[in-house]
Design a protein around this motif. Structure first.
Motif, PDB file in Angstrom:
ATOM      1  N   GLN A  10      -0.476  42.859 -29.561  1.00 50.07           N
ATOM      2  CA  GLN A  10      -0.196  41.787 -30.326  1.00 50.07           C
ATOM      3  C   GLN A  10      -0.181  40.503 -29.584  1.00 50.07           C
ATOM      4  N   TYR A  11      -0.504  39.292 -30.139  1.00 49.81           N
ATOM      5  CA  TYR A  11      -0.267  38.104 -29.453  1.00 49.81           C
ATOM      6  C   TYR A  11       1.104  37.773 -29.230  1.00 49.81           C
ATOM      7  N   GLY A  12       1.073  37.465 -27.822  1.00 48.60           N
ATOM      8  CA  GLY A  12       2.660  37.132 -27.279  1.00 48.60           C
ATOM      9  C   GLY A  12       2.714  37.315 -25.851  1.00 48.60           C
ATOM     10  N   CYS A  13       3.826  37.112 -25.144  1.00 50.90           N
ATOM     11  CA  CYS A  13       4.016  37.079 -23.881  1.00 50.90           C
ATOM     12  C   CYS A  13       4.804  38.297 -23.329  1.00 50.90           C
ATOM     13  N   TYR A  14       4.637  39.077 -22.182  1.00 52.24           N
ATOM     14  CA  TYR A  14       4.976  40.108 -21.675  1.00 52.24           C
ATOM     15  C   TYR A  14       5.395  39.837 -20.081  1.00 52.24           C
ATOM     16  N   LEU A  51      -9.740  39.502 -13.714  1.00 54.16           N
ATOM     17  CA  LEU A  51      -9.403  40.259 -15.019  1.00 54.16           C
ATOM     18  C   LEU A  51      -9.531  39.323 -16.188  1.00 54.16           C
ATOM     19  N   LEU A  52      -9.301  37.990 -15.877  1.00 53.09           N
ATOM     20  CA  LEU A  52      -9.241  36.782 -16.937  1.00 53.09           C
ATOM     21  C   LEU A  52     -10.485  36.893 -17.434  1.00 53.09           C
ATOM     22  N   LYS A  53     -11.442  37.058 -16.801  1.00 53.34           N
ATOM     23  CA  LYS A  53     -12.945  36.956 -17.112  1.00 53.34           C
ATOM     24  C   LYS A  53     -13.154  37.994 -18.525  1.00 53.34           C
ATOM     25  N   ASP A  54     -12.375  38.950 -18.367  1.00 57.92           N
ATOM     26  CA  ASP A  54     -12.462  39.932 -19.485  1.00 57.92           C
ATOM     27  C   ASP A  54     -11.581  39.705 -20.563  1.00 57.92           C
ATOM     28  N   TYR A  55     -10.894  38.909 -20.481  1.00 55.93           N
ATOM     29  CA  TYR A  55      -9.853  38.405 -21.665  1.00 55.93           C
ATOM     30  C   TYR A  55      -9.830  36.755 -21.539  1.00 55.93           C
ATOM     31  N   PRO A  56     -10.936  36.114 -21.985  1.00 59.96           N
ATOM     32  CA  PRO A  56     -11.089  34.836 -21.909  1.00 59.96           C
ATOM     33  C   PRO A  56      -9.848  33.548 -22.446  1.00 59.96           C
ATOM     34  N   ASP A  79      -5.613  40.339 -27.909  1.00 59.68           N
ATOM     35  CA  ASP A  79      -5.438  41.191 -28.536  1.00 59.68           C
ATOM     36  C   ASP A  79      -5.705  42.904 -27.781  1.00 59.68           C
ATOM     37  N   VAL A  80      -5.320  42.765 -26.401  1.00 59.51           N
ATOM     38  CA  VAL A  80      -5.787  43.826 -25.737  1.00 59.51           C
ATOM     39  C   VAL A  80      -4.200  44.468 -25.479  1.00 59.51           C
TER      40      VAL A  80
END
Length: 146
Positions: A10-14, A51-56, A79-80
């Motif tokens: 879910q949306y958020g910071c980890y 990795l940010l290319k996969d999660y824009p 949502d990854v």
């Protein structure tokens, strides 16, 4: 330990910490309270950013590569599943590491699993951001110091 029944996609910071196998110092050295990445450390840095290319929509709000571990704040807006992100990072970097070592016999790059913390509010975020920022300054006090 993951929080039972929590949806880590879910949306958020980890906040995530991943250590090298046996906490071997493989990514560079700290000199004058600053991290100096070696070739392996630079590969970790490049892979992390790639990795940010996969999660824009997502981002690494802040990160630090230390001699034997990495810390990062992952702002998940794609949502990854967090464990999938970590698995992908570990898999890609382990493969590149093997290639850098010319496929010689070597110890695995990463330890099993990883540490995570769900960032719950702005105060928590700031505390963790400062911890990451100051980690090289306090390397000699770090629990992963060798």
């Amino acid at each position: 330990m993951r929080l039972p029944h929590y949806d880590y996609s879910q949306y958020g910071c980890y906040f995530v910490t991943i250590c090298t196998k046996n906490r071997n110092c493989l990514f560079g050295d700290i000199a004058n309270e600053k991290m100096h990445l070696n070739e392996i450390g630079m590969m970790i840095d490049e892979t992390l950013n790639a990795l940010l290319k996969d999660y824009p929509k997502s981002e690494f709000s802040h990160y630090a590569i230390m001699p034997n571990h990495i810390h990062f704040i992952w702002f998940n807006q794609d949502d990854v599943l967090l464990s999938n992100l970590v698995r992908k990072l570990k898999g890609i970097t382990a493969k590149k590491y093997r290639e850098m070592m010319n496929n010689q016999t070597y110890e695995p790059l990463w330890q099993r699993s990883f540490y995570e913390h769900i960032i719950r509010n702005d105060e928590d975020f700031l505390r963790i951001w400062e911890y990451i920022e100051h980690n090289p300054l306090q390397w000699h006090l770090d629990r992963f110091y060798q």
